[in-house]
Scaffold this motif. Structure first.
Motif, PDB file in Angstrom:
ATOM      1  N   VAL A 277      47.876  28.150  41.860  1.00  0.00           N
ATOM      2  CA  VAL A 277      48.354  28.835  40.649  1.00  0.00           C
ATOM      3  C   VAL A 277      47.295  29.808  40.137  1.00  0.00           C
ATOM      4  N   LEU A 278      46.043  29.360  40.055  1.00  0.00           N
ATOM      5  CA  LEU A 278      44.978  30.242  39.554  1.00  0.00           C
ATOM      6  C   LEU A 278      44.728  31.435  40.478  1.00  0.00           C
ATOM      7  N   ALA A 279      44.728  31.194  41.778  1.00  0.00           N
ATOM      8  CA  ALA A 279      44.518  32.299  42.723  1.00  0.00           C
ATOM      9  C   ALA A 279      45.679  33.288  42.655  1.00  0.00           C
ATOM     10  N   SER A 280      46.903  32.793  42.546  1.00  0.00           N
ATOM     11  CA  SER A 280      48.064  33.679  42.430  1.00  0.00           C
ATOM     12  C   SER A 280      47.999  34.501  41.153  1.00  0.00           C
ATOM     13  N   TRP A 281      47.613  33.851  40.066  1.00  0.00           N
ATOM     14  CA  TRP A 281      47.477  34.567  38.796  1.00  0.00           C
ATOM     15  C   TRP A 281      46.429  35.660  38.907  1.00  0.00           C
ATOM     16  N   PHE A 282      45.275  35.372  39.498  1.00  0.00           N
ATOM     17  CA  PHE A 282      44.212  36.359  39.638  1.00  0.00           C
ATOM     18  C   PHE A 282      44.653  37.532  40.512  1.00  0.00           C
ATOM     19  N   ILE A 283      45.322  37.244  41.624  1.00  0.00           N
ATOM     20  CA  ILE A 283      45.798  38.314  42.511  1.00  0.00           C
ATOM     21  C   ILE A 283      46.825  39.178  41.793  1.00  0.00           C
ATOM     22  N   TRP A 284      47.728  38.558  41.051  1.00  0.00           N
ATOM     23  CA  TRP A 284      48.727  39.322  40.299  1.00  0.00           C
ATOM     24  C   TRP A 284      48.056  40.198  39.245  1.00  0.00           C
ATOM     25  N   TYR A 285      47.052  39.652  38.543  1.00  0.00           N
ATOM     26  CA  TYR A 285      46.331  40.421  37.527  1.00  0.00           C
ATOM     27  C   TYR A 285      45.640  41.637  38.155  1.00  0.00           C
ATOM     28  N   MET A 286      45.022  41.440  39.312  1.00  0.00           N
ATOM     29  CA  MET A 286      44.355  42.561  39.984  1.00  0.00           C
ATOM     30  C   MET A 286      45.380  43.597  40.446  1.00  0.00           C
ATOM     31  N   HIS A 287      46.540  43.143  40.903  1.00  0.00           N
ATOM     32  CA  HIS A 287      47.600  44.074  41.310  1.00  0.00           C
ATOM     33  C   HIS A 287      48.065  44.924  40.132  1.00  0.00           C
ATOM     34  N   VAL A 288      48.284  44.283  39.000  1.00  0.00           N
ATOM     35  CA  VAL A 288      48.703  45.017  37.799  1.00  0.00           C
ATOM     36  C   VAL A 288      47.613  45.968  37.349  1.00  0.00           C
ATOM     37  N   PHE A 289      46.362  45.518  37.394  1.00  0.00           N
ATOM     38  CA  PHE A 289      45.237  46.370  37.008  1.00  0.00           C
ATOM     39  C   PHE A 289      45.162  47.603  37.899  1.00  0.00           C
ATOM     40  N   ARG A 290      45.336  47.405  39.214  1.00  0.00           N
ATOM     41  CA  ARG A 290      45.269  48.550  40.145  1.00  0.00           C
ATOM     42  C   ARG A 290      46.437  49.510  39.899  1.00  0.00           C
ATOM     43  N   GLN A 291      47.613  48.987  39.555  1.00  0.00           N
ATOM     44  CA  GLN A 291      48.740  49.865  39.253  1.00  0.00           C
ATOM     45  C   GLN A 291      48.454  50.686  38.006  1.00  0.00           C
ATOM     46  N   ARG A 292      47.916  50.053  36.974  1.00  0.00           N
ATOM     47  CA  ARG A 292      47.599  50.778  35.746  1.00  0.00           C
ATOM     48  C   ARG A 292      46.487  51.782  35.956  1.00  0.00           C
ATOM     49  N   ALA A 293      45.608  51.508  36.916  1.00  0.00           N
ATOM     50  CA  ALA A 293      44.518  52.435  37.218  1.00  0.00           C
ATOM     51  C   ALA A 293      45.005  53.605  38.069  1.00  0.00           C
ATOM     52  N   GLY A 294      46.228  53.528  38.567  1.00  0.00           N
ATOM     53  CA  GLY A 294      46.790  54.624  39.342  1.00  0.00           C
ATOM     54  C   GLY A 294      46.613  54.494  40.832  1.00  0.00           C
ATOM     55  N   CYS A 295      46.348  53.306  41.325  1.00  0.00           N
ATOM     56  CA  CYS A 295      46.110  53.107  42.753  1.00  0.00           C
ATOM     57  C   CYS A 295      47.367  52.694  43.512  1.00  0.00           C
ATOM     58  N   HIS A 296      48.488  52.527  42.837  1.00  0.00           N
ATOM     59  CA  HIS A 296      49.684  52.020  43.507  1.00  0.00           C
ATOM     60  C   HIS A 296      50.351  53.049  44.392  1.00  0.00           C
ATOM     61  N   ASN A 297      50.084  54.349  44.200  1.00  0.00           N
ATOM     62  CA  ASN A 297      50.710  55.379  45.024  1.00  0.00           C
ATOM     63  C   ASN A 297      49.889  55.705  46.258  1.00  0.00           C
ATOM     64  N   ASN A 298      48.696  55.196  46.349  1.00  0.00           N
ATOM     65  CA  ASN A 298      47.805  55.501  47.452  1.00  0.00           C
ATOM     66  C   ASN A 298      48.171  54.636  48.652  1.00  0.00           C
ATOM     67  N   ARG A 299      48.567  55.252  49.762  1.00  0.00           N
ATOM     68  CA  ARG A 299      49.024  54.500  50.924  1.00  0.00           C
ATOM     69  C   ARG A 299      47.888  53.878  51.724  1.00  0.00           C
ATOM     70  N   SER A 300      46.689  54.422  51.619  1.00  0.00           N
ATOM     71  CA  SER A 300      45.579  53.882  52.403  1.00  0.00           C
ATOM     72  C   SER A 300      45.037  52.596  51.818  1.00  0.00           C
ATOM     73  N   GLY A 301      45.396  52.246  50.597  1.00  0.00           N
ATOM     74  CA  GLY A 301      44.920  51.032  49.974  1.00  0.00           C
ATOM     75  C   GLY A 301      43.581  51.190  49.281  1.00  0.00           C
ATOM     76  N   VAL A 302      42.965  52.363  49.416  1.00  0.00           N
ATOM     77  CA  VAL A 302      41.686  52.615  48.777  1.00  0.00           C
ATOM     78  C   VAL A 302      41.930  53.528  47.594  1.00  0.00           C
ATOM     79  N   CYS A 303      41.448  53.140  46.448  1.00  0.00           N
ATOM     80  CA  CYS A 303      41.623  53.923  45.234  1.00  0.00           C
ATOM     81  C   CYS A 303      40.453  54.877  45.099  1.00  0.00           C
ATOM     82  N   ASP A 304      40.722  56.158  45.011  1.00  0.00           N
ATOM     83  CA  ASP A 304      39.678  57.160  44.896  1.00  0.00           C
ATOM     84  C   ASP A 304      39.360  57.366  43.421  1.00  0.00           C
TER      85      ASP A 304
END
Length: 132
Positions: free
Chosen positions: A83-110
């Motif tokens: 549960v804790l690991a899933s929560w942390f991964i979900w939080y990081m996913h949401v954070f990366r989306q808000r940071a604008g990294c969700h459209n990047n296909r290479s997986g690396v946020c510039d």
């Protein structure tokens, strides 16, 4: 700093989105993998040898309460960690989306690209305010 959120701080973005790659030769990589494999095998063998000696000693007595507490605590701790690991991964996913990294296909946020977009958006907002 009032009015800023954690997702707009470029220092935190740089820390969380940074990917470091260590360049090693193929031979060095093989040696590191070999040594890590040997160490893990030795550790595993030592643990199982200790458990085997402990279980088959003449002084060992089975205790149903201790065994049930051990099994129950293993199951509860595993469920809690999932549960804790899933929560942390979900939080990081949401954070990366808000940071604008969700459209990047290479997986690396510039980070530099994000900062230039933010500065151009601020300049555009300032120009539109001046024209009014």
């Amino acid at each position: 700093i009032a009015g800023t959120s954690m997702t707009t701080n470029p220092n935190i973005k740089a820390i969380l989105m940074k990917r470091e790659f260590v360049r090693m030769s193929r031979e060095a990589d093989e040696h590191v993998r070999f040594v890590a494999h040997i160490l893990s095998s030795l550790s595993e063998n030592a643990i199982f040898a200790y458990l085997g000696l402990f279980l088959f000693s003449s002084k060992y007595e089975w205790d149903a309460i201790l065994c049930s507490i051990g099994v129950t605590s293993c199951i509860i701790s595993r469920a809690l960690m999932v549960v804790l690991a899933s929560w942390f991964i979900w939080y990081m996913h949401v954070f990366r989306q808000r940071a604008g990294c969700h459209n990047n296909r290479s997986g690396v946020c510039d980070i530099e690209e994000l900062e230039s977009k933010e500065s151009s958006n601020k300049e555009g907002a300032e120009l539109s305010e001046e024209s009014e």
